[in-house]
Design a protein around this motif. Structure first.
Motif, PDB file in Angstrom:
ATOM      1  N   CYS A 190     -42.354  10.982   3.351  1.00  0.00           N
ATOM      2  CA  CYS A 190     -43.244  11.252   3.700  1.00  0.00           C
ATOM      3  C   CYS A 190     -44.653  12.572   2.969  1.00  0.00           C
ATOM      4  N   CYS A 249     -46.547   6.882   7.772  1.00  0.00           N
ATOM      5  CA  CYS A 249     -46.281   7.671   7.940  1.00  0.00           C
ATOM      6  C   CYS A 249     -46.361   7.502   9.277  1.00  0.00           C
ATOM      7  N   VAL A 308     -41.600   7.236   6.340  1.00  0.00           N
ATOM      8  CA  VAL A 308     -42.774   6.372   6.902  1.00  0.00           C
ATOM      9  C   VAL A 308     -41.743   5.391   7.971  1.00  0.00           C
TER      10      VAL A 308
END
Length: 138
Positions: free
Chosen positions: A83, A100, A90
């Motif tokens: 992320c 996420c 995620v």
């Protein structure tokens, strides 16, 4: 008078304890960052079979920090699974987004663009090859 005991050498002239501690901390931080890998993946690794990647969805390959999606039948896309908000991996793919679970950022499975923040940058693309029913990291 007794002979003086040998002593261990001290810090170089002008070197403070604080400087030594800061330098040691910098070395430790460099090692820690190198161990994290910054999202680099092992090139040539077979991620899985195309049949494992659902149409309209995708699959997260945590060990390689890559997510592969299939927005449309036979069309495969790959992105970093890190992320862009706080560096979490995620955690799921649903309803056309890569999600996420740390802070709620959502990315489009078609191009990795941000659909919902707090992330402000898209997931970087990853390079994969699809051949003979397998997805391989380049």
């Amino acid at each position: 008078m007794a002979a003086a005991e040998p002593t261990a050498p001290g810090p170089a002239a002008g070197t403070t304890r604080r400087a030594v501690v800061v330098a040691a901390g910098a070395v430790g931080m460099t090692a820690a960052l190198a161990a994290c890998g910054g999202g680099s993946s092992e090139a040539g690794a077979v991620l899985g079979k195309t049949s494992e990647i659902p149409k309209g969805g995708g699959k997260i390959f945590k060990a390689e920090k890559v997510v592969v999606t299939q927005p449309e039948g036979g069309q495969f896309k790959a992105f970093s699974a890190v992320c862009q908000h706080a560096g979490c991996l995620v955690g799921e793919i649903s309803d056309g987004t890569i999600n996420c679970l740390c802070h709620g950022s959502k990315y489009d499975i078609k191009d990795g663009s941000v659909k919902k923040g707090p992330a402000t940058k898209a997931l970087p693309p990853a390079q994969v090859t699809v051949k003979d029913g397998s997805v391989t990291l380049r």
